[in-house]
Design a protein around this motif. Sequence first.
Motif, short mmCIF file in Angstrom:
data_model
loop_
_atom_site.label_atom_id
_atom_site.label_comp_id
_atom_site.label_asym_id
_atom_site.label_seq_id
_atom_site.Cartn_x
_atom_site.Cartn_y
_atom_site.Cartn_z
N ASP A 72 -4.31 -5.08 0.46
CA ASP A 72 -2.92 -4.86 0.04
C ASP A 72 -2.88 -4.33 -1.38
O ASP A 72 -3.83 -4.44 -2.13
CB ASP A 72 -2.12 -6.17 0.10
N ASP A 73 -1.74 -3.78 -1.73
CA ASP A 73 -1.46 -3.31 -3.09
C ASP A 73 -2.46 -2.27 -3.59
O ASP A 73 -2.93 -2.33 -4.72
CB ASP A 73 -1.40 -4.48 -4.06
N ALA A 74 -2.77 -1.30 -2.73
CA ALA A 74 -3.66 -0.21 -3.12
C ALA A 74 -2.97 1.12 -2.83
O ALA A 74 -2.10 1.22 -1.97
CB ALA A 74 -4.98 -0.29 -2.36
N HIS A 75 -3.38 2.14 -3.59
CA HIS A 75 -2.89 3.49 -3.33
C HIS A 75 -3.99 4.27 -2.64
O HIS A 75 -5.14 4.25 -3.08
CB HIS A 75 -2.48 4.20 -4.63
N TYR A 76 -3.64 4.94 -1.56
CA TYR A 76 -4.58 5.76 -0.82
C TYR A 76 -4.16 7.21 -0.96
O TYR A 76 -2.99 7.55 -0.76
CB TYR A 76 -4.62 5.35 0.66
N ILE B 179 -7.13 1.86 6.03
CA ILE B 179 -6.49 1.11 4.96
C ILE B 179 -6.93 -0.34 5.09
O ILE B 179 -6.83 -0.92 6.17
CB ILE B 179 -4.95 1.25 5.01
N ASN C 169 0.84 -1.19 0.00
CA ASN C 169 0.00 0.00 0.00
C ASN C 169 0.88 1.25 0.00
O ASN C 169 1.98 1.25 0.55
CB ASN C 169 -0.88 0.02 1.25
N THR C 170 0.37 2.32 -0.61
CA THR C 170 1.06 3.61 -0.61
C THR C 170 0.06 4.69 -0.20
O THR C 170 -1.15 4.50 -0.30
CB THR C 170 1.65 3.93 -1.99
N LEU C 171 0.61 5.83 0.24
CA LEU C 171 -0.22 6.94 0.69
C LEU C 171 0.33 8.26 0.18
O LEU C 171 1.54 8.50 0.24
CB LEU C 171 -0.25 6.98 2.23
N SER D 264 0.15 -1.14 6.43
CA SER D 264 -0.66 -2.35 6.59
C SER D 264 -2.09 -1.94 6.93
O SER D 264 -2.39 -0.76 7.10
CB SER D 264 -0.07 -3.23 7.69
N GLU D 265 -2.97 -2.93 7.03
CA GLU D 265 -4.37 -2.64 7.34
C GLU D 265 -4.50 -1.96 8.70
O GLU D 265 -3.74 -2.25 9.62
CB GLU D 265 -5.19 -3.92 7.33
#
Length: 107
Positions: A86-90, A83, A2-4, A51-52
Amino acid sequence: MNTLSSHVLDTTLGKPAHNMVLTLTTPNGESVTAVTNDDGRCNEWGDIQFSEGIYSLRFACKEYLLAHHGASFYPYVDIAFEITGDDAHYHVPLLVTPYGFSTYRGS
């Protein structure tokens, strides 16, 4: 992974809000401070692994608003978000004025 990222726009001026301090707090209480760039964007969070969980971004807008508008009703704006997966952009944008703000989940 994940990225932010975040983006702060001064909707009174119609311009990015540069040099605003942001503090990210993770679900385990770890925090990191960063500053928006000339385009009002921020994506430098040190070695944080996303992470979540529930995170919080604090936008320290008072100094910026006083400098650019001479007034600030909000000393800061806190945005809590979650969040999941996994593997999502926020992307957490903030639209701010001396007397109002808005946010949404960006892309």
